[in-house]
Design an enzyme around this catalytic site. Structure first.
Site, PDB file in Angstrom:
ATOM      1  N   ASP A  21       0.848  -1.203   0.000  1.00  0.00           N
ATOM      2  CA  ASP A  21       0.000   0.000   0.000  1.00  0.00           C
ATOM      3  C   ASP A  21       0.880   1.248   0.000  1.00  0.00           C
ATOM      4  O   ASP A  21       1.690   1.436   0.901  1.00  0.00           O
ATOM      5  CB  ASP A  21      -0.910  -0.025   1.236  1.00  0.00           C
ATOM      6  CG  ASP A  21      -1.674   1.276   1.421  1.00  0.00           C
ATOM      7  OD1 ASP A  21      -1.936   1.953   0.406  1.00  0.00           O
ATOM      8  OD2 ASP A  21      -1.999   1.608   2.576  1.00  0.00           O
ATOM      9  N   ASN A  23      -0.508   4.536  -0.532  1.00  0.00           N
ATOM     10  CA  ASN A  23      -1.219   5.785  -0.216  1.00  0.00           C
ATOM     11  C   ASN A  23      -1.818   5.799   1.190  1.00  0.00           C
ATOM     12  O   ASN A  23      -2.561   6.715   1.544  1.00  0.00           O
ATOM     13  CB  ASN A  23      -2.303   6.078  -1.263  1.00  0.00           C
ATOM     14  CG  ASN A  23      -3.396   5.019  -1.294  1.00  0.00           C
ATOM     15  OD1 ASN A  23      -3.376   4.080  -0.489  1.00  0.00           O
ATOM     16  ND2 ASN A  23      -4.338   5.155  -2.217  1.00  0.00           N
ATOM     17  N   ASP A  25      -4.096   3.977   2.700  1.00  0.00           N
ATOM     18  CA  ASP A  25      -5.514   3.681   2.961  1.00  0.00           C
ATOM     19  C   ASP A  25      -5.724   2.266   3.482  1.00  0.00           C
ATOM     20  O   ASP A  25      -6.852   1.834   3.701  1.00  0.00           O
ATOM     21  CB  ASP A  25      -6.364   3.928   1.713  1.00  0.00           C
ATOM     22  CG  ASP A  25      -6.057   2.966   0.566  1.00  0.00           C
ATOM     23  OD1 ASP A  25      -5.102   2.157   0.696  1.00  0.00           O
ATOM     24  OD2 ASP A  25      -6.753   3.024  -0.461  1.00  0.00           O
ATOM     25  N   ASP A  29      -2.100  -1.446  -3.698  1.00  0.00           N
ATOM     26  CA  ASP A  29      -2.490  -0.755  -4.920  1.00  0.00           C
ATOM     27  C   ASP A  29      -1.510  -1.034  -6.063  1.00  0.00           C
ATOM     28  O   ASP A  29      -0.453  -1.648  -5.870  1.00  0.00           O
ATOM     29  CB  ASP A  29      -2.606   0.754  -4.670  1.00  0.00           C
ATOM     30  CG  ASP A  29      -1.476   1.301  -3.811  1.00  0.00           C
ATOM     31  OD1 ASP A  29      -0.305   1.001  -4.131  1.00  0.00           O
ATOM     32  OD2 ASP A  29      -1.750   2.021  -2.836  1.00  0.00           O
ATOM     33  N   ASP A  98      -6.542 -12.086 -13.729  1.00  0.00           N
ATOM     34  CA  ASP A  98      -7.631 -13.031 -13.530  1.00  0.00           C
ATOM     35  C   ASP A  98      -8.707 -12.821 -14.582  1.00  0.00           C
ATOM     36  O   ASP A  98      -9.042 -11.680 -14.924  1.00  0.00           O
ATOM     37  CB  ASP A  98      -8.252 -12.848 -12.142  1.00  0.00           C
ATOM     38  CG  ASP A  98      -7.893 -13.990 -11.212  1.00  0.00           C
ATOM     39  OD1 ASP A  98      -8.459 -15.072 -11.405  1.00  0.00           O
ATOM     40  OD2 ASP A  98      -7.053 -13.798 -10.323  1.00  0.00           O
ATOM     41  N   ASP A 199     -10.603 -18.336 -14.081  1.00  0.00           N
ATOM     42  CA  ASP A 199     -11.270 -18.692 -12.829  1.00  0.00           C
ATOM     43  C   ASP A 199     -12.452 -19.626 -13.044  1.00  0.00           C
ATOM     44  O   ASP A 199     -13.283 -19.386 -13.931  1.00  0.00           O
ATOM     45  CB  ASP A 199     -11.748 -17.397 -12.160  1.00  0.00           C
ATOM     46  CG  ASP A 199     -12.448 -17.633 -10.834  1.00  0.00           C
ATOM     47  OD1 ASP A 199     -11.753 -17.977  -9.863  1.00  0.00           O
ATOM     48  OD2 ASP A 199     -13.687 -17.481 -10.777  1.00  0.00           O
ATOM     49  N   GLU A 256      -8.058 -22.691 -13.598  1.00  0.00           N
ATOM     50  CA  GLU A 256      -8.489 -23.257 -12.322  1.00  0.00           C
ATOM     51  C   GLU A 256      -9.557 -24.292 -12.666  1.00  0.00           C
ATOM     52  O   GLU A 256     -10.666 -23.932 -13.065  1.00  0.00           O
ATOM     53  CB  GLU A 256      -9.070 -22.177 -11.416  1.00  0.00           C
ATOM     54  CG  GLU A 256      -9.539 -22.742 -10.081  1.00  0.00           C
ATOM     55  CD  GLU A 256     -10.392 -21.765  -9.281  1.00  0.00           C
ATOM     56  OE1 GLU A 256     -10.280 -21.776  -8.043  1.00  0.00           O
ATOM     57  OE2 GLU A 256     -11.179 -21.010  -9.887  1.00  0.00           O
ATOM     58  N   HIS A 328      -4.282 -17.768  -3.056  1.00  0.00           N
ATOM     59  CA  HIS A 328      -5.186 -16.886  -2.308  1.00  0.00           C
ATOM     60  C   HIS A 328      -6.410 -17.608  -1.764  1.00  0.00           C
ATOM     61  O   HIS A 328      -7.130 -17.053  -0.931  1.00  0.00           O
ATOM     62  CB  HIS A 328      -5.644 -15.742  -3.216  1.00  0.00           C
ATOM     63  CG  HIS A 328      -6.540 -16.202  -4.326  1.00  0.00           C
ATOM     64  ND1 HIS A 328      -6.077 -16.963  -5.388  1.00  0.00           N
ATOM     65  CD2 HIS A 328      -7.867 -16.053  -4.538  1.00  0.00           C
ATOM     66  CE1 HIS A 328      -7.079 -17.242  -6.193  1.00  0.00           C
ATOM     67  NE2 HIS A 328      -8.178 -16.704  -5.705  1.00  0.00           N
ATOM     68  N   ASP A 329      -6.661 -18.815  -2.248  1.00  0.00           N
ATOM     69  CA  ASP A 329      -7.838 -19.587  -1.820  1.00  0.00           C
ATOM     70  C   ASP A 329      -7.474 -20.705  -0.844  1.00  0.00           C
ATOM     71  O   ASP A 329      -8.327 -21.537  -0.523  1.00  0.00           O
ATOM     72  CB  ASP A 329      -8.533 -20.208  -3.035  1.00  0.00           C
ATOM     73  CG  ASP A 329      -9.520 -19.262  -3.690  1.00  0.00           C
ATOM     74  OD1 ASP A 329      -9.969 -18.316  -3.018  1.00  0.00           O
ATOM     75  OD2 ASP A 329      -9.842 -19.457  -4.879  1.00  0.00           O
TER      76      ASP A 329
END
Length: 556
Positions: A21, A23, A25, A29, A98, A199, A256, A328-329
């Site tokens: 990140d 910025n 928040d 990004d 993706d 996906d 996938e 990520h899964d």
């Protein structure tokens, strides 16, 4: 096999929300990715897969896309994405994004128009069906729990969603839908993408009669996979997709794929297959319980070895798998596939070695290269993932206490892989100057990039050596195209295989056991290429492997 530009590459998955990140928040990004390109280049990465950064309500972390042509403002702008493409090209790297085309968001303009006129043109972009006797059209359970059918207000219709109700499935039987999707895919490829991670693609083919099946749970529902498994003709759909998009650009595609028919491997990833490669989920499938996470069993070594070896054997003469330890899964591989005594730097280096030198294309997930682990949460509210909340509830319904249900999530939650990347031991692991969107794993104090860069014996520096070996001039051919041949399968706790091509042979030998092991080598002349052990020697044709020790040898 015809050689392709991606065969000898190493890929790296970025989960942008948690990567870097810039910025403040609390959300990663595009600018943060640009900032770390030299880090990835130095690691040895060629292909960067970026998880969804399209405009989305983020019900399912961006896998619910509301505009395929826009960048979510949380991540930045299209101008910044174009800058990313330029910077990646400067470094002779590639970007893969993706491709989520089984479903979209319920906020997509197509679905909004469908709801405005449930009997009109846009309703046929989705699956709107009448209920039966006041009930949904069939009894499928979605991947996230509950019925796949959601009522359309003011009508007797329901719409189909294999995932969350906010993710309506797109109707691939409608030529207009396909044309719109193909146009979008080609737009991104024209922009300079090298390809896509595709996906949930097996789900695009439906049995349009949507028959009910015998219930497999107390809820009276059955997994939607029953319908997917009983459906034929997916190959024609995927071949049409390939010929109208990917093939025209020599694009790299990694699919996938779950629930593939047993004899379809060549059709999917053979020399003229639908995709360049597909992920090997054989190890991950071992973590499934019969009813969910709460009744799953720890992964046993023998099952892990058999599953991954079987997958390798099936692909030897067909094509390349995409080999993963985590994504990520999934929870972190270091916390899943290693025994408790091996969940340390040595064990993590061992696991990396046996995975990355397999035949296929290695995919490294962010943080894997520094040995990131699962993150223990204090309560269910600290989790963000919709699937985790559902599995927590399932465990409670099965009679687990809150503490026990939370422990189940610790071992299986997708959020284990989504905690922010650990760049340094400064506040928030150097990920953000703000409040991170998801809890930072407290172990960032001792597991982080900055410290590991400065430690020649770190997991990170070992990964660099491992990738460098795979891509080295002397061994690239055998470690890319060499056949996989299992070795020492009759030895307990030994994970070993050869890579063989012409007159070159490399062997990988790893000891997953708690006690040291002595392996009698089959050849007398051997050259040590890499090991996670200090002062490894070969005496009288025997190699001694410490607990979680691994060695890579060239057999002369």
């Amino acid at each position: 096999m015809e050689k392709k530009w991606w065969h000898d590459k190493v890929a790296y998955q970025i989960y942008p929300k948690s990567f870097n990140d810039t910025n403040g928040d609390g959300i990663g990004d595009i600018r943060g990715i640009i900032e770390k390109l030299d880090y990835l280049k130095d690691l040895g990465i060629d292909i960067i897969w970026i998880s969804p950064i399209y405009k989305s309500p983020f019900v399912d972390q961006g896998y619910d896309i509301s505009d395929y042509y826009s960048i979510a403002e949380e991540f930045g702008t299209m101008e910044e994405f174009d800058e990313l493409l330029v910077e990646v090209k400067k470094r002779d790297m590639y970007i893969v994004m993706d491709l989520v085309i089984n479903h979209c968001s319920d906020k997509h303009i197509w679905f909004q128009k469908a709801l405005e006129d449930p009997y009109g043109e846009y309703a046929d972009y989705f699956y709107f069906r009448k209920g039966k006797d006041g009930n949904p059209p069939s009894n499928y359970r979605s991947y996230f729990g509950g019925s796949v059918w959601e009522p359309v207000k003011g009508t007797d219709l329901y719409y189909f969603h294999a995932f969350a109700k906010e993710q309506p499935d797109l109707n691939w039987n409608n030529p207009k839908v396909k044309d719109e999707l193909y146009k979008m895919i080609n737009w991104w490829l024209d922009k300079g993408l090298a390809g896509f991670r595709v996906d949930a693609i097996i789900n695009v083919k439906k049995d349009l009669s949507f028959p009910s099946f015998a219930a497999d749970g107390d809820d009276g529902l059955t997994s939607v996979t029953k319908m997917i498994d009983s459906t034929y003709g997916i190959g024609e759909v995927l071949e049409d997709l390939k010929k109208n998009t990917f093939e025209k650009y020599d694009a790299f595609t990694v699919a996938e794929v779950f629930n593939m028919k047993e004899d379809s491997l060549k059709e999917f990833i053979g020399e003229n297959g639908h995709f360049s490669t597909m992920f090997d989920f054989s190890a991950h499938l071992l973590t499934n319980g019969e009813h969910g996470w709460y009744d799953s069993k720890p992964v046993e070594f023998e099952n892990y070895r058999k599953a991954t070896f079987d997958a390798q054997r099936k692909c030897n003469d067909i094509g390349f798998l995409a080999n993963i330890i985590e994504n990520h899964d999934e929870p972190r591989g270091a916390s899943t596939y290693l025994p408790s005594y091996g969940q340390n730097d040595k064990g993590i280096k061992m696991l990396a070695t046996v995975n990355i030198l397999l035949r296929g294309i290695p995919f490294i997930y962010q943080g894997q290269e520094i040995g990131m682990r699962n993150c223990r949460m204090n309560n269910i509210k600290e989790y963000n993932d919709i699937g985790t909340v559902n599995e927590y509830d399932n465990a409670l319904k099965a009679g687990f206490s809150k503490e026990e249900a939370l422990e189940v999530c610790y071992h299986h939650s997708r959020d284990n892989a989504r905690t922010p990347m650990q760049w340094s031991n400064s506040e928030n692991a150097g990920f953000t100057t703000g409040t991170p969107w998801l809890k930072v794993n407290p172990n960032y104090i001792c597991i982080n990039v900055e410290d590991e860069l400065n430690d020649e014996n770190s997991v990170l520096n070992y990964y660099k050596k491992l990738i460098s070996l795979r891509k080295s001039k002397e061994y690239k051919e055998v470690l890319t195209y060499g056949n996989f041949v299992a070795a020492y399968e009759d030895e307990d706790n030994i994970y070993s295989y050869y890579r063989k091509l012409d007159n070159k042979t490399v062997i990988v030998i790893a000891n997953f056991g708690e006690e040291e092991a002595i392996i009698k080598l089959e050849n007398k002349e051997n050259k040590i290429l890499l090991s996670n052990m200090d002062n490894i020697t070969i005496n009288n044709n025997n190699v001694k492997l410490e607990s979680c020790g691994v060695v890579v040898l060239e057999i002369k």
